[in-house]
Every structure is written in structure tokens, then in C-alpha cells.
Motif scaffolding. Structure first.
Motif, PDB file in Angstrom:
ATOM      1  N   THR A 103      -1.790  -7.084  -7.484  1.00 45.14           N
ATOM      2  CA  THR A 103      -1.785  -5.738  -6.928  1.00 45.14           C
ATOM      3  C   THR A 103      -3.166  -5.148  -7.130  1.00 45.14           C
ATOM      4  O   THR A 103      -3.669  -5.105  -8.261  1.00 45.14           O
ATOM      5  CB  THR A 103      -0.736  -4.858  -7.620  1.00 45.14           C
ATOM      6  N   PHE A 104      -3.796  -4.717  -6.049  1.00 41.27           N
ATOM      7  CA  PHE A 104      -5.158  -4.191  -6.089  1.00 41.27           C
ATOM      8  C   PHE A 104      -5.138  -2.664  -5.997  1.00 41.27           C
ATOM      9  O   PHE A 104      -4.446  -2.093  -5.147  1.00 41.27           O
ATOM     10  CB  PHE A 104      -5.991  -4.748  -4.942  1.00 41.27           C
ATOM     11  N   TYR A 105      -5.929  -2.026  -6.859  1.00 38.58           N
ATOM     12  CA  TYR A 105      -6.073  -0.578  -6.863  1.00 38.58           C
ATOM     13  C   TYR A 105      -7.563  -0.233  -6.718  1.00 38.58           C
ATOM     14  O   TYR A 105      -8.417  -0.806  -7.398  1.00 38.58           O
ATOM     15  CB  TYR A 105      -5.575   0.024  -8.173  1.00 38.58           C
ATOM     16  N   GLY A 106      -7.857   0.705  -5.838  1.00 39.82           N
ATOM     17  CA  GLY A 106      -9.244   1.155  -5.677  1.00 39.82           C
ATOM     18  C   GLY A 106      -9.280   2.354  -4.751  1.00 39.82           C
ATOM     19  O   GLY A 106      -8.326   2.633  -4.016  1.00 39.82           O
ATOM     20  N   ALA A 107     -10.393   3.061  -4.783  1.00 40.14           N
ATOM     21  CA  ALA A 107     -10.535   4.250  -3.945  1.00 40.14           C
ATOM     22  C   ALA A 107     -10.873   3.874  -2.510  1.00 40.14           C
ATOM     23  O   ALA A 107     -11.626   2.917  -2.267  1.00 40.14           O
ATOM     24  CB  ALA A 107     -11.629   5.147  -4.513  1.00 40.14           C
ATOM     25  N   SER A 113      -9.801   1.608   3.670  1.00 39.13           N
ATOM     26  CA  SER A 113      -8.887   1.413   2.550  1.00 39.13           C
ATOM     27  C   SER A 113      -9.415   0.305   1.642  1.00 39.13           C
ATOM     28  O   SER A 113     -10.304  -0.469   2.032  1.00 39.13           O
ATOM     29  CB  SER A 113      -7.501   1.022   3.069  1.00 39.13           C
ATOM     30  N   VAL A 114      -8.843   0.211   0.443  1.00 41.55           N
ATOM     31  CA  VAL A 114      -9.255  -0.863  -0.464  1.00 41.55           C
ATOM     32  C   VAL A 114      -8.993  -2.232   0.171  1.00 41.55           C
ATOM     33  O   VAL A 114      -9.796  -3.159   0.015  1.00 41.55           O
ATOM     34  CB  VAL A 114      -8.557  -0.717  -1.835  1.00 41.55           C
ATOM     35  N   LYS A 115      -7.908  -2.374   0.914  1.00 39.55           N
ATOM     36  CA  LYS A 115      -7.618  -3.651   1.575  1.00 39.55           C
ATOM     37  C   LYS A 115      -8.690  -3.977   2.607  1.00 39.55           C
ATOM     38  O   LYS A 115      -9.186  -5.116   2.663  1.00 39.55           O
ATOM     39  CB  LYS A 115      -6.244  -3.606   2.245  1.00 39.55           C
ATOM     40  N   PHE A 135      -6.206 -16.571   1.381  1.00 37.89           N
ATOM     41  CA  PHE A 135      -5.504 -16.032   0.222  1.00 37.89           C
ATOM     42  C   PHE A 135      -4.001 -16.251   0.403  1.00 37.89           C
ATOM     43  O   PHE A 135      -3.402 -15.727   1.340  1.00 37.89           O
ATOM     44  CB  PHE A 135      -5.794 -14.540   0.058  1.00 37.89           C
ATOM     45  N   LYS A 136      -3.386 -17.008  -0.475  1.00 37.09           N
ATOM     46  CA  LYS A 136      -1.977 -17.372  -0.334  1.00 37.09           C
ATOM     47  C   LYS A 136      -1.073 -16.676  -1.342  1.00 37.09           C
ATOM     48  O   LYS A 136       0.153 -16.717  -1.213  1.00 37.09           O
ATOM     49  CB  LYS A 136      -1.818 -18.893  -0.483  1.00 37.09           C
ATOM     50  N   ALA A 137      -1.642 -16.056  -2.373  1.00 36.84           N
ATOM     51  CA  ALA A 137      -0.835 -15.331  -3.350  1.00 36.84           C
ATOM     52  C   ALA A 137      -0.188 -14.114  -2.693  1.00 36.84           C
ATOM     53  O   ALA A 137      -0.605 -13.658  -1.625  1.00 36.84           O
ATOM     54  CB  ALA A 137      -1.699 -14.899  -4.530  1.00 36.84           C
ATOM     55  N   LYS A 138       0.838 -13.595  -3.336  1.00 39.56           N
ATOM     56  CA  LYS A 138       1.476 -12.368  -2.855  1.00 39.56           C
ATOM     57  C   LYS A 138       0.590 -11.185  -3.252  1.00 39.56           C
ATOM     58  O   LYS A 138       0.326 -10.968  -4.435  1.00 39.56           O
ATOM     59  CB  LYS A 138       2.877 -12.236  -3.459  1.00 39.56           C
ATOM     60  N   LEU A 139       0.124 -10.424  -2.249  1.00 34.28           N
ATOM     61  CA  LEU A 139      -0.859  -9.379  -2.481  1.00 34.28           C
ATOM     62  C   LEU A 139      -0.340  -8.023  -2.005  1.00 34.28           C
ATOM     63  O   LEU A 139       0.328  -7.933  -0.975  1.00 34.28           O
ATOM     64  CB  LEU A 139      -2.162  -9.695  -1.736  1.00 34.28           C
ATOM     65  N   SER A 140      -0.665  -6.980  -2.757  1.00 28.74           N
ATOM     66  CA  SER A 140      -0.413  -5.615  -2.307  1.00 28.74           C
ATOM     67  C   SER A 140      -1.614  -4.760  -2.679  1.00 28.74           C
ATOM     68  O   SER A 140      -2.375  -5.092  -3.600  1.00 28.74           O
ATOM     69  CB  SER A 140       0.875  -5.049  -2.906  1.00 28.74           C
ATOM     70  N   TYR A 141      -1.792  -3.665  -1.952  1.00 29.48           N
ATOM     71  CA  TYR A 141      -2.994  -2.840  -2.095  1.00 29.48           C
ATOM     72  C   TYR A 141      -2.594  -1.372  -2.176  1.00 29.48           C
ATOM     73  O   TYR A 141      -1.715  -0.922  -1.435  1.00 29.48           O
ATOM     74  CB  TYR A 141      -3.921  -3.040  -0.896  1.00 29.48           C
ATOM     75  N   HIS A 142      -3.273  -0.633  -3.064  1.00 30.26           N
ATOM     76  CA  HIS A 142      -2.981   0.783  -3.226  1.00 30.26           C
ATOM     77  C   HIS A 142      -4.289   1.563  -3.310  1.00 30.26           C
ATOM     78  O   HIS A 142      -5.125   1.309  -4.180  1.00 30.26           O
ATOM     79  CB  HIS A 142      -2.159   1.020  -4.500  1.00 30.26           C
ATOM     80  N   ASP A 143      -4.464   2.524  -2.399  1.00 34.53           N
ATOM     81  CA  ASP A 143      -5.602   3.432  -2.467  1.00 34.53           C
ATOM     82  C   ASP A 143      -5.312   4.492  -3.527  1.00 34.53           C
ATOM     83  O   ASP A 143      -4.241   5.121  -3.515  1.00 34.53           O
ATOM     84  CB  ASP A 143      -5.831   4.103  -1.125  1.00 34.53           C
ATOM     85  N   ILE A 144      -6.258   4.699  -4.438  1.00 36.46           N
ATOM     86  CA  ILE A 144      -6.100   5.711  -5.476  1.00 36.46           C
ATOM     87  C   ILE A 144      -7.324   6.618  -5.468  1.00 36.46           C
ATOM     88  O   ILE A 144      -8.340   6.317  -4.824  1.00 36.46           O
ATOM     89  CB  ILE A 144      -5.901   5.077  -6.869  1.00 36.46           C
TER      90      ILE A 144
END
Length: 286
Positions: A103-107, A113-115, A135-144
Motif C-alpha cells: 500500500t503506497f501513501y504519498g501526497a 496522484s501518487v499512483k 508489477f505483479k504484487a497486489k497494489l493500492s495507492y492513497h493520496d495523503i
């Protein structure tokens, strides 16, 4: 039982450094002691794995995680998107494994977006394959954003905007009364009171100390004012102002070899005897 004390163990909380250098990797025999990889810091808080920044230090971190032979689940926090904090991502081998989860977090910056930002660095002609393709892992992204509070497992995480060209988030990680503040790429002298309050009472203050005051002001070479980085003298003032228990010097200048780093640390310890200069593979337990 009367008179007995609680023996409940605190949640495991450790910080491990995989990349400590700023701007560009600086490998070689003259930087072997402190390391030449760019920023990447691992925090293990209970069963939760937190990764701060994706500099070249994330490559050996990835190898270490894969060597355990179990699926990897981690939360990745980006301070900002200058290349020294991103360039390890395409070589982070766990992200190619379908069993892993990140899970990726960034502004969000500049309308992206971070993605979009992370994917954007892996495009032709700059890179031969795309993130979406490999990229084969399960990925999610969140803008903070600055001031946001998050909870990951037992860790409480808060954010603050730091002064750096293009923007930069600082992070405060807390668990059961123990605290780490990660403040890479910060220039002193701008909105400092807000940061001092944010970092107040931290156990570990990981702070940008890239320059000396003479370098910053241009007494030796070109001035570095406005470049978005701090000095070891300002790091001491910050640690004092926020009453940090331990100051950790970070984001070392790529031109500063081991001997010069040793000298710099000796100067800092005249004022803060507990101070540490971050080294690759160094682990600090809280």
C-alpha cells in the motif's frame, strides 16, 4: 498478586536504515562505513512493516524480505518524488511477486496522484518496461496531505509539510508512547515552530543534516540556500527545540566520505553526545 508489576512486553518497534545518502548514490571504498545508497528506512512495528522512501536502499531491503521466504505485506510512505527517493522502485524485487501486497501513501503533486507519479517514472524512453506491465504484487495507492492521521496496525502516523522545492511530507510514527519523526529533505529557517511542535518529545529525530553551515552559506563553494536541505548545526537546534531524545543525522552529502562523516559526527556530539549518524544496515530499537 499483591505487589507484583505488569510484565507485559511492549510491541516490537525497530528502525533499520537501508539508504542514508542524499541526491545521488555514492558507492565506493571511501563511503563503505556509512553507505552510498539513497534514502530508504524500514520500520517494523509489531507485525506491521512500514517503508519510508524508495531510494536505491530499497533494493537490498527487497532482497532481505524475499530471503525470508514468506509473503510480504508492507505500507510504503513517500516523503516526496525527487529521483533519489524513487530510483530504487523498479529494482524492488518483492513487487514482482503476486503473493505480496503493498500500500503506497504519498501526497498528490502538480495535479498527479501518487499512483500516476510512481507509474510515470517507468515509461519510454526513460525505462524499458512499465509499472503496469511488470508489477505483479497486489497494489493500492492513497493520496495523503499535511495534517493527515493514519493507523497501520499498532502504529499511529501523522504528517506535516516540510519546506523543500516541490513539496515534501514529514512523518511521525507512534506506538505505545514511543515515537520516531522522519524529516528528510527539510530546509531550516522556514516555518520551524510548526515542525518543532509536530516533532515535540520524539524519541528519534531522523533529520536532514546534509551540509555544514559554511557550505550552506557559501563560505566554501557555491551557497546552498534555497536547495531544500539543512545543516548539522540546524539539526542540533531542531533536536533541542523539540526536545528529541536522540538525534539521527540523515541524507548525507554524496561527496562526504567516511572520514569526513566521522569528523562531522564528532562536532555534533560536542553539543548532542547521544547523536548518531545514520549508517546502512544500522538498527535502532525503541
Amino acid at each position: 498478586m499483591k505487589g507484583s508489576k505488569s510484565t507485559a512486553a511492549k510491541t516490537h518497534f525497530h528502525v533499520r536504515f537501508w539508504g542514508v545518502r542524499g541526491s545521488i548514490p555514492a558507492p565506493g571504498p571511501q563511503t563503505r562505513k556509512y553507505g552510498g545508497n539513497t534514502p530508504c528506512v524500514e520500520m517494523q512495528v509489531g507485525d506491521s512493516l512500514l517503508i519510508f522512501d524508495l531510494g536505491t536502499g530499497v533494493r537490498p531491503l527487497g532482497d532481505s524480505l524475499l530471503a525470508k521466504g514468506t509473503p510480504v505485506e508492507a505500507s510504503v510512505f513517500l516523503s516526496h518524488y525527487h529521483y533519489d527517493h524513487l530510483q530504487g522502485l523498479p529494482f524492488f524485487t518483492p513487487i514482482f511477486v503476486p503473493q505480496n501486497t503493498f500500500t503506497f501513501y504519498g501526497a498528490a503533486r502538480n495535479g498527479q496522484s501518487v499512483k500516476e507519479i510512481l507509474s510515470g517514472q517507468m515509461t519510454q524512453p526513460y525505462f524499458p518496461v512499465t509499472a503496469e506491465g511488470v508489477f505483479k504484487a497486489k497494489l493500492s495507492y492513497h493520496d495523503i496531505q499535511s495534517g493527515e492521521a493514519l493507523k497501520v496496525g499498532p502504529a499511529n502516523i501523522t504528517t506535516v509539510e516540510l519546506y523543500h522545492p516541490g513539496g515534501n511530507l514529514g512523518y511521525r510514527v507512534e506506538c505505545e508512547g514511543r515515537t520516531v519523526v522522519y524529516a528528510t529533505d527539510i530546509e531550516h529557517g522556514r516555518d520551524e515552530e510548526r515542525f518543532f511542535e509536530f516533532a515535540k518529545g520524539t524519541d528519534l529525530l531522523i533529520y536532514d543534516s546534509m551540509y555544514t553551515e559554511d557550505e550552506y552559506c557559501g563560505r566554501h563553494g557555491s551557497p546552498r540556500t534555497g536547495w531544500g536541505h539543512s545543516t548539522w548545526q540546524a539539526a542540533i537546534r531542531a533536536a533541542d527545540a523539540c526536545q528529541a531524545k536522540t538525534l539521527v543525522l540523515f541524507h548525507h552529502d554524496p561527496t562526504r566520505d567516511d572520514a569526513a562523516m566521522d569528523k562531522l559526527l564528532r562536532q555534533v556530539r560536542k553539543h548532542r553526545p547521544e547523536a548518531i549518524a545514520a549508517r546502512e544496515d544500522m538498527t535502532l530499537k525503541l
